[in-house]
Enzyme design. Structure first.
Site, PDB file in Angstrom:
ATOM      1  N   CYS A  68       0.838  -1.200   0.000  1.00 61.95           N
ATOM      2  CA  CYS A  68       0.000   0.000   0.000  1.00 61.95           C
ATOM      3  C   CYS A  68       0.878   1.257   0.000  1.00 61.95           C
ATOM      4  O   CYS A  68       1.509   1.551  -0.999  1.00 61.95           O
ATOM      5  CB  CYS A  68      -1.000  -0.026   1.150  1.00 61.95           C
ATOM      6  SG  CYS A  68      -2.350   1.173   0.953  1.00 61.95           S
ATOM      7  N   HIS A  76      -3.819  -5.037   0.279  1.00 63.80           N
ATOM      8  CA  HIS A  76      -3.353  -5.453   1.606  1.00 63.80           C
ATOM      9  C   HIS A  76      -3.497  -6.966   1.786  1.00 63.80           C
ATOM     10  O   HIS A  76      -4.494  -7.438   2.362  1.00 63.80           O
ATOM     11  CB  HIS A  76      -4.154  -4.746   2.701  1.00 63.80           C
ATOM     12  CG  HIS A  76      -3.738  -3.330   2.943  1.00 63.80           C
ATOM     13  ND1 HIS A  76      -2.653  -2.990   3.728  1.00 63.80           N
ATOM     14  CD2 HIS A  76      -4.269  -2.166   2.500  1.00 63.80           C
ATOM     15  CE1 HIS A  76      -2.525  -1.679   3.767  1.00 63.80           C
ATOM     16  NE2 HIS A  76      -3.491  -1.146   3.028  1.00 63.80           N
ATOM     17  N   GLU A  92      -1.991  -8.728   3.909  1.00 61.99           N
ATOM     18  CA  GLU A  92      -1.773  -9.063   5.322  1.00 61.99           C
ATOM     19  C   GLU A  92      -3.010  -8.877   6.198  1.00 61.99           C
ATOM     20  O   GLU A  92      -3.050  -9.343   7.348  1.00 61.99           O
ATOM     21  CB  GLU A  92      -0.622  -8.215   5.895  1.00 61.99           C
ATOM     22  CG  GLU A  92      -0.981  -6.796   6.311  1.00 61.99           C
ATOM     23  CD  GLU A  92      -1.112  -5.778   5.179  1.00 61.99           C
ATOM     24  OE1 GLU A  92      -1.167  -4.580   5.487  1.00 61.99           O
ATOM     25  OE2 GLU A  92      -1.157  -6.201   4.000  1.00 61.99           O
TER      26      GLU A  92
END
Length: 236
Positions: free
Chosen positions: A90, A174, A176
């Site tokens: 990001c 994202h 994660e």
């Protein structure tokens, strides 16, 4: 580097302004010993004795005039010059792009929620990820010009979502995030009530399970870093 075991040592450059979810998520997903730095507080590694560098997301923009941003970009640029593998997520993706000579700009729009993204080129980072995949996104800036020599790997209607140049990668989405993080971030953003409810409704089992397939890229990254380290050590 004198270490000979297979355990990676990665510098995690945390640009999240102390977000409670960020380090937890990266600790879970990266199979490595993380040396963590709060770059928004001016912390940076003193050198480059790491197997790789990972830059996290942030609520900041890389083009803002903040006393911690230019040194962060400069550090990432020098790490790349030294051949240290990089992964930006990001905001980190935008930092890597800027450090390598690309351009980041305000989109004039906001992408948030589970969205479809399409791979446009094959690369080891996204090996095992579907050609069109689901991932959580939250950003209002985008890479509008890739660094010289970089390859576009994935995109959607909001623009660049992944690129690579040599041992440097960036992903706008994202991989994660867990559901707790996705919900918390959605509540923090300035959205209309209707749009917030739409995004929250999308944080469901189906979308989360689909998005978990993008977590594969963390193992792909650490595999690539280990291979790069083996090659480097064989030449030493």
């Amino acid at each position: 580097m004198s270490r000979t075991n297979d355990r990676l040592r990665i510098a995690l450059l945390d640009a999240s302004h102390g977000d409670e979810h960020t380090r937890r998520n990266f600790r879970r997903e990266l199979d490595a010993d993380l040396v963590e730095f709060d770059v928004t507080a001016g912390e940076r590694p003193a050198g480059f004795d790491f197997d790789a560098v990972v830059v996290t997301g942030s609520r900041s923009s890389v083009y803002w005039d903040r006393d911690w941003i230019r040194p962060l970009v400069a550090y990432v640029a020098e790490a790349d010059d030294r051949g240290v593998p990089l992964l930006g997520v990001c905001y980190g993706h935008q930092v890597v792009a800027t450090a390598l000579g690309g351009r980041v700009e305000d989109m004039g729009a906001y992408e948030i929620g589970y969205r479809e993204i399409t791979k446009v080129d094959d690369d080891e980072l996204l090996a095992g990820v579907p050609e069109t995949f689901t991932a959580f996104t939250t950003h209002s800036d985008a890479v509008t010009e890739l660094p010289p020599g970089a390859t576009l790997l994935a995109e959607n209607d909001y623009g660049v979502h992944a690129f690579r140049r040599e041992n440097a990668w960036g992903v706008q989405f994202h991989p994660e995030y867990d559901r707790e993080t996705a919900r918390a971030i959605t509540h923090e953003k300035e959205l209309t009530a209707a749009r917030r409810e739409e995004v929250l409704d999308g944080i469901n089992d189906e979308n989360y399970d689909a998005a978990c397939r993008t977590k594969r890229l963390f193992d792909n990254f650490t595999d690539a870093v280990r291979e790069e380290r083996r090659e480097r050590m064989s030449l030493a």
